[in-house]
Design a protein around this motif. Structure first.
Motif, mmCIF file in Angstrom:
data_model
loop_
_atom_site.group_PDB
_atom_site.id
_atom_site.type_symbol
_atom_site.label_atom_id
_atom_site.label_comp_id
_atom_site.label_asym_id
_atom_site.label_seq_id
_atom_site.Cartn_x
_atom_site.Cartn_y
_atom_site.Cartn_z
ATOM 1 N N ASN A 1 0.813 -1.214 0.000
ATOM 2 C CA ASN A 1 0.000 0.000 0.000
ATOM 3 C C ASN A 1 0.853 1.275 0.000
ATOM 4 O OD1 ASN A 1 0.901 -0.507 2.573
ATOM 5 N ND2 ASN A 1 -0.989 0.085 3.603
ATOM 6 N N PHE A 2 2.106 1.128 -0.383
ATOM 7 C CA PHE A 2 2.981 2.267 -0.647
ATOM 8 C C PHE A 2 2.430 2.958 -1.893
ATOM 9 C CE2 PHE A 2 6.663 3.733 -3.193
ATOM 10 C CZ PHE A 2 7.274 4.590 -2.301
ATOM 11 N N ASP A 3 1.975 4.200 -1.756
ATOM 12 C CA ASP A 3 1.339 4.923 -2.867
ATOM 13 C C ASP A 3 2.372 5.791 -3.576
ATOM 14 O OD1 ASP A 3 -0.097 6.551 -4.599
ATOM 15 O OD2 ASP A 3 -1.780 6.771 -3.234
ATOM 16 N N PRO A 4 2.848 5.376 -4.747
ATOM 17 C CA PRO A 4 3.903 6.128 -5.438
ATOM 18 C C PRO A 4 3.461 7.527 -5.869
ATOM 19 C CG PRO A 4 2.992 4.453 -6.878
ATOM 20 C CD PRO A 4 2.423 4.201 -5.524
ATOM 21 N N TYR A 5 2.176 7.689 -6.128
ATOM 22 C CA TYR A 5 1.678 8.994 -6.565
ATOM 23 C C TYR A 5 1.744 10.013 -5.423
ATOM 24 C CZ TYR A 5 0.065 6.463 -10.659
ATOM 25 O OH TYR A 5 0.027 5.695 -11.793
ATOM 26 N N ARG A 6 1.413 9.562 -4.233
ATOM 27 C CA ARG A 6 1.503 10.459 -3.069
ATOM 28 C C ARG A 6 2.964 10.784 -2.752
ATOM 29 N NH1 ARG A 6 -2.929 8.766 1.578
ATOM 30 N NH2 ARG A 6 -4.782 9.469 0.439
ATOM 31 N N VAL A 7 3.826 9.807 -2.909
ATOM 32 C CA VAL A 7 5.247 10.025 -2.622
ATOM 33 C C VAL A 7 5.814 11.124 -3.516
ATOM 34 C CG1 VAL A 7 7.550 8.999 -2.759
ATOM 35 C CG2 VAL A 7 5.663 7.712 -1.739
ATOM 36 N N LEU A 8 5.454 11.101 -4.787
ATOM 37 C CA LEU A 8 5.964 12.102 -5.729
ATOM 38 C C LEU A 8 5.095 13.360 -5.765
ATOM 39 C CD1 LEU A 8 7.080 9.917 -8.785
ATOM 40 C CD2 LEU A 8 8.424 10.670 -6.813
ATOM 41 N N GLY A 9 3.923 13.291 -5.123
ATOM 42 C CA GLY A 9 3.038 14.445 -5.108
ATOM 43 C C GLY A 9 2.423 14.731 -6.464
ATOM 44 N N VAL A 10 2.067 13.673 -7.191
ATOM 45 C CA VAL A 10 1.495 13.830 -8.534
ATOM 46 C C VAL A 10 0.107 13.196 -8.584
ATOM 47 C CG1 VAL A 10 3.760 13.846 -9.626
ATOM 48 C CG2 VAL A 10 2.556 11.679 -9.356
ATOM 49 N N LYS A 11 -0.654 13.553 -9.634
ATOM 50 C CA LYS A 11 -1.986 12.987 -9.839
ATOM 51 C C LYS A 11 -1.891 11.777 -10.774
ATOM 52 C CE LYS A 11 -4.393 17.369 -9.134
ATOM 53 N NZ LYS A 11 -5.294 18.393 -9.735
ATOM 54 N N ARG A 12 -2.818 10.864 -10.594
ATOM 55 C CA ARG A 12 -2.793 9.628 -11.368
ATOM 56 C C ARG A 12 -3.023 9.851 -12.860
ATOM 57 N NH1 ARG A 12 -2.878 4.933 -8.416
ATOM 58 N NH2 ARG A 12 -3.032 5.264 -6.164
ATOM 59 N N ASP A 13 -3.750 10.928 -13.192
ATOM 60 C CA ASP A 13 -4.050 11.156 -14.606
ATOM 61 C C ASP A 13 -3.015 12.037 -15.309
ATOM 62 O OD1 ASP A 13 -4.643 13.504 -13.329
ATOM 63 O OD2 ASP A 13 -6.673 13.724 -14.138
ATOM 64 N N MET A 14 -1.924 12.341 -14.634
ATOM 65 C CA MET A 14 -0.856 13.129 -15.267
ATOM 66 C C MET A 14 -0.155 12.304 -16.347
ATOM 67 S SD MET A 14 1.302 15.263 -12.430
ATOM 68 C CE MET A 14 0.723 16.797 -11.729
ATOM 69 N N PRO A 15 0.297 12.959 -17.422
ATOM 70 C CA PRO A 15 1.101 12.245 -18.421
ATOM 71 C C PRO A 15 2.399 11.751 -17.793
ATOM 72 C CG PRO A 15 0.367 14.391 -19.244
ATOM 73 C CD PRO A 15 0.059 14.370 -17.786
#
Length: 232
Positions: free
Chosen positions: A162-176
């Motif tokens: 459950n390590f969320d890579p998107y939260r770690v990088l502070g990005v949204k899932r729909d980003m290119p």
């Protein structure tokens, strides 16, 4: 040239008042502008409190502590005196956490770096005890850091799914993917050892940069794998 640690050597030997050490006060009531020394002492003191919070200090924790703070051979005795003084002091760990936040200022990215180091030490002997987890949660709050970031750090050190890579990088899932890559590269550059030293991390604590880089790189790898799988 006399090092900052050598400047406080006699005081550490003859004075167990760790509070004065953290405040940067030296014998005779003099106060020298040695922010790096008092800051480093506060970090070592907080680490000492962590290793004793569950009632016993393990060899693995001491080893992890030494990995984080890679002190020169000539300075290790001085650091050990500070560590021992802090571990025996009646001052609570909250005091050191607040002093560190005061040194750095609220919102400093270095506070996140330090939380990584504390979690790394707590996890060194195989698991984080209830007392250690409570300690870490409290310090995270005193540092003024979001609870969700703390959970992400814990998950990273445990290697949980459950390590969320998107939260770690502070990005949204729909980003290119190209935009996420740009943000990842910027975070990696900000975690370079030279950058950490410039923003106040003691030179001895460069291991913190390796922890940060590992987390960012793992997050980027997971996102790449997910995006590529979706594209197939």
């Amino acid at each position: 040239m006399i090092s900052n640690w050598q400047k406080v050597k006699k005081f550490v030997r003859g004075n167990r008042d760790i509070k004065s050490l953290v405040k940067g006060k030296l014998p005779g009531g003099n106060k020298r502008p040695s922010r790096r020394v008092s800051f480093t002492i506060a970090i070592i003191s907080l680490g000492a409190k962590l290793t004793k919070v569950d009632g016993h200090v393990t060899k693995e924790e001491i080893k992890a502590f030494r990995e984080i703070f890679q002190l020169p051979e000539s300075e290790q005795k001085n650091a050990a005196r500070v560590f021992n003084s802090a571990s025996k002091s009646t001052l609570g760990y909250e005091y050191y956490a607040l002093e560190i936040r005061k040194h750095l200022g609220a919102g400093s990215p270095l506070l996140e770096d330090l939380m990584d180091g504390l979690i790394y030490i707590a996890k060194a002997d195989g698991d984080i005890s209830f007392q250690e987890r409570r300690f870490l949660i409290r310090v995270n709050a005193l540092f003024g850091l979001p609870r969700r970031q703390f959970r992400q750090k814990i998950n990273f050190h445990y290697g949980k799914d459950n390590f969320d890579p998107y939260r770690v990088l502070g990005v949204k899932r729909d980003m290119p993917l190209s935009e996420i890559r740009r943000i990842w590269r910027n975070l990696v550059l900000k975690s370079h050892p030279d950058v950490l030293v410039a923003r106040g991390v003691p030179e001895e604590a460069i291991r913190l940069s390796e922890i940060q880089l590992s987390r960012y790189n793992l997050a980027w790898k997971k996102i790449q794998e997910e995006k590529q799988f979706v594209a197939i």
